[in-house]
Design an enzyme around this catalytic site. Structure first.
Site, mmCIF file in Angstrom:
data_model
loop_
_atom_site.group_PDB
_atom_site.id
_atom_site.type_symbol
_atom_site.label_atom_id
_atom_site.label_comp_id
_atom_site.label_asym_id
_atom_site.label_seq_id
_atom_site.Cartn_x
_atom_site.Cartn_y
_atom_site.Cartn_z
ATOM 1 N N SER A 264 0.832 -1.192 0.000
ATOM 2 C CA SER A 264 0.000 0.000 0.000
ATOM 3 C C SER A 264 0.878 1.257 0.000
ATOM 4 C CB SER A 264 -0.952 -0.053 1.209
ATOM 5 O OG SER A 264 -1.962 0.925 1.088
ATOM 6 N N LYS A 268 4.524 2.178 -2.088
ATOM 7 C CA LYS A 268 5.020 3.404 -2.731
ATOM 8 C C LYS A 268 6.395 3.737 -2.171
ATOM 9 C CE LYS A 268 0.300 5.243 -2.111
ATOM 10 N NZ LYS A 268 -0.473 4.602 -3.147
ATOM 11 N N TRP A 355 -9.303 0.048 -6.363
ATOM 12 C CA TRP A 355 -8.810 1.361 -5.922
ATOM 13 C C TRP A 355 -7.351 1.552 -6.324
ATOM 14 C CZ3 TRP A 355 -10.908 5.696 -4.345
ATOM 15 C CH2 TRP A 355 -10.206 6.594 -3.538
ATOM 16 N N HIS A 405 -7.168 -5.870 -0.758
ATOM 17 C CA HIS A 405 -6.008 -5.047 -0.412
ATOM 18 C C HIS A 405 -5.335 -5.600 0.843
ATOM 19 C CE1 HIS A 405 -3.737 -1.316 -0.783
ATOM 20 N NE2 HIS A 405 -3.902 -1.107 0.519
#
Length: 427
Positions: A264, A268, A355, A405
Site C-alpha cells: 500500500s 510506494k 482502488w 487489499h
C-alpha cells in the site's frame, strides 16, 4: 444573526466536502479511462534517444530521478548519519530454535533533538549470512509475530479498535494481529531473514510535520518542508536507507541481497527507496496503487487529486500541480519503476483492489521493461495481463491474485520464489 451565520457556515462546509467528494469520485469503468500518450522512458526530456546503458545512466536516469524528487516525493534537504546503534535484545533460539531474533535501536541526534527507530530482525540459524527482506509495518513490530519478547512501540499510532489500538497508543491486544501478512516462519524456512520497522517511528502518519524526522532539517524557523522537499513517503524511504546503513555492517546479513518490500503506501515507499538507493538488490511493490506502481494518467481508482486531498503529507507539495492535471506529467509511474533497473522488481496486485488499479500497475511494469532490456534483462513481454493467480516471474515480475487489499501467504510464496531465481541466484 449568529445562528444564521453558524447555519450558513455549516451549509458551506457541507457543500465543500460534498463537492470535494464528488470531484474525486473514483472511476472503475475502463471505457472512461482517458486517452493519453505513454512517454517513452528511453527518450530524454529534450528528445534524445537513449540507446545504451551508458546514456541511460548518464542522461536519462538522473533527469527522471530529479523529476520525481522535485515534483512527486520531494527532495531530502540534507544528510544525517546514525549517531549510534544498539542491540537491545536478542535470542539465538527464537521460533522454536529456527531463528536468531534481534531488536536493534537506531539512534539519531542533532541540535539537541533525538529520534530512534527499532529494527526487529529474524535470521535463519542455518545460514552464516542470510539474504533479507526489509520492510515497514503498519501496526508495530509486535504485530508481525506472536512473540511476547517483541517490544511494543510507544510512538503515536492511528487508532484501530479491532487491533486494540486506542488513544493513539499500541497495547498488548495488538500483538500478533498482522502475523498472517508477514509469514515469518515461511520466510525463515526458505532461508531468508526478515527485518521490519514500525513506519511511524520515522515519521508519524499524520499531517503535522512536527514529530518525526522532518524537524531535524528545518532552518530559520521553518515549520514544514518546502514545496519541493520531502513528504512522508520520502521520509520513510530515507529511513529504509538508514536501516540499510546498519545492515551493511551486521555480520549475520548478506547486505548484497537485501530486498526492500512494501504494501500500500509502504509499497510506494519501497519503490522510491529502491529508486533512490541502489544498494537494495530487489524491490517488491504490493498493491501500491496511485503514487506507487499504477499509471497516474489512467485516472482509474485513486487519482492524484484524491490522494493529495486525503493525504497531503505523503508527497511534495509540488505534486499538487498535477491534481486533475495528470496529462501534464512528463513521465508516468513506469518511469519510477524504470529507475530500479537492472535490479529485480516485483509488482503485485489483487483482483478486488480496484482502488489501486491493477491494470495500471501491470502496464507500468510493462512500459518499464524497455529499460530492463537495455541491460539484457527480461521483463513483461506483452500488454496482456496474466491470468489471476498465475504469476509472471522474470527480472520484472507481476501477479494479480484473488482477494483484496492485503498481503497474503500466496504473495509471500511468489516473492520467495522470485527472490530465489532473480536475486539470490542470478543477480
Amino acid at each position: 444573526m449568529k445562528k444564521l451565520t453558524l447555519f450558513l457556515g455549516i451549509l458551506l462546509s457541507f457543500h465543500f466536502c460534498y463537492a470535494q467528494q464528488f470531484e474525486f469520485t473514483p472511476n472503475y469503468d475502463e471505457s472512461k479511462v482517458p486517452q493519453f500518450k505513454i512517454t517513452n522512458p528511453l527518450i530524454s526530456f529534450n528528445g534524445r534517444k537513449i540507446k545504451n546503458t551508458k546514456r541511460w545512466e548518464k542522461v536519462r536516469r538522473p533527469e527522471l530521478l530529479n523529476f520525481f524528487a522535485n515534483n512527486v516525493y520531494g527532495k531530502v534537504p540534507g544528510e544525517l548519519e546514525i549517531s549510534k546503534w544498539e542491540v537491545v535484545e536478542e535470542n539465538a533460539n527464537a521460533l522454536n530454535g529456527k531463528a536468531h531474533r534481534k531488536q536493534v535501536d537506531i539512534v539519531f541526534n542533532k541540535d539537541g533533538k533525538t529520534l530512534f527507530f527499532n529494527i526487529l530482525m529474524y535470521l535463519p540459524n542455518n545460514k552464516e549470512k542470510a539474504p533479507l527482506f526489509l520492510g515497514y509495518n503498519f501496526y508495530g513490530n509486535h504485530a508481525v509475530c506472536q512473540d511476547v519478547k517483541i517490544r511494543i512501540p510507544d510512538t503515536w499510532a492511528r487508532n484501530n479498535e479491532s487491533y486494540g489500538i486506542s488513544n493513539n497508543q499500541f497495547t498488548e491486544k495488538s500483538r500478533g494481529v498482522r502475523k498472517d501478512s508477514w509469514q515469518v516462519e515461511k520466510i525463515i524456512d526458505s532461508g531468508y531473514g526478515l527485518a521490519t520497522i514500525y513506519y511511524g517511528e520515522i515519521d508519524p502518519d499524520n499531517n503535522d510535520f512536527y514529530n518525526g524526522i522532518h524537524p531535524f532539517f528545518y532552518v530559520d524557523g521553518q515549520q514544514r518542508p518546502a514545496a519541493n522537499e520531502w513528504g512522508a513517503i520520502a521520509a520513510w524511504a530515507w529511513g529504509l536507507s538508514r536501516a540499510m546503513d546498519y545492515l551493511e555492517q551486521d555480520s549475520d546479513v548478506d547486505a548484497t541481497k537485501v530486498i526492500v518490500f512494501g504494501h500500500s503506501r509502504l509499497g510506494k515507499t519501497a519503490l522510491w527507496a529502491g529508486a533512490t538507493d541502489e544498494r537494495f538488490a530487489g524491490v517488491i511493490s504490493n498493491n501500491s496503487g496511485c503514487g506507487g506502481a499504477a499509471l497516474s494518467k489512467r485516472q482509474y481508482g485513486e487519482t492524484v487529486g484524491r490522494i493529495n486531498n486525503a493525504f497531503p503529507h505523503w508527497f511534495a507539495r509540488n505534486f499538487i500541480s498535477y491534481n486533475k492535471n495528470e496529462k501534464a506529467l512528463p513521465i508516468d509511474q513506469h518511469g519510477l519503476l524504470a529507475l530500479i533497473a537492472p535490479r529485480p522488481l516485483y509488482v503485485a496486485s489483487a483482483e478486488d483492489d480496484r482502488w489501486a488499479d491493477p491494470r495500471g500497475e501491470f502496464l507500468a511494469a510493462y512500459y518499464a521493461t524497455s529499460v530492463y532490456e537495455l541491460y539484457g534483462k527480461k521483463g513483461i513481454p506483452s500488454e496482456e495481463m496474466p491470468q489471476v493467480n498465475q504469476p509472471l516471474i522474470n527480472t520484472v515480475a507481476y501477479h494479480i491474485r484473488t482477494g483484496g487489499h492485503d498481503v497474503t501467504a500466496f504473495d509471500w510464496e511468489q516473492y520467495i520464489k522470485w527472490a530465489d531465481e532473480q536475486v539470490v541466484k542470478n543477480f
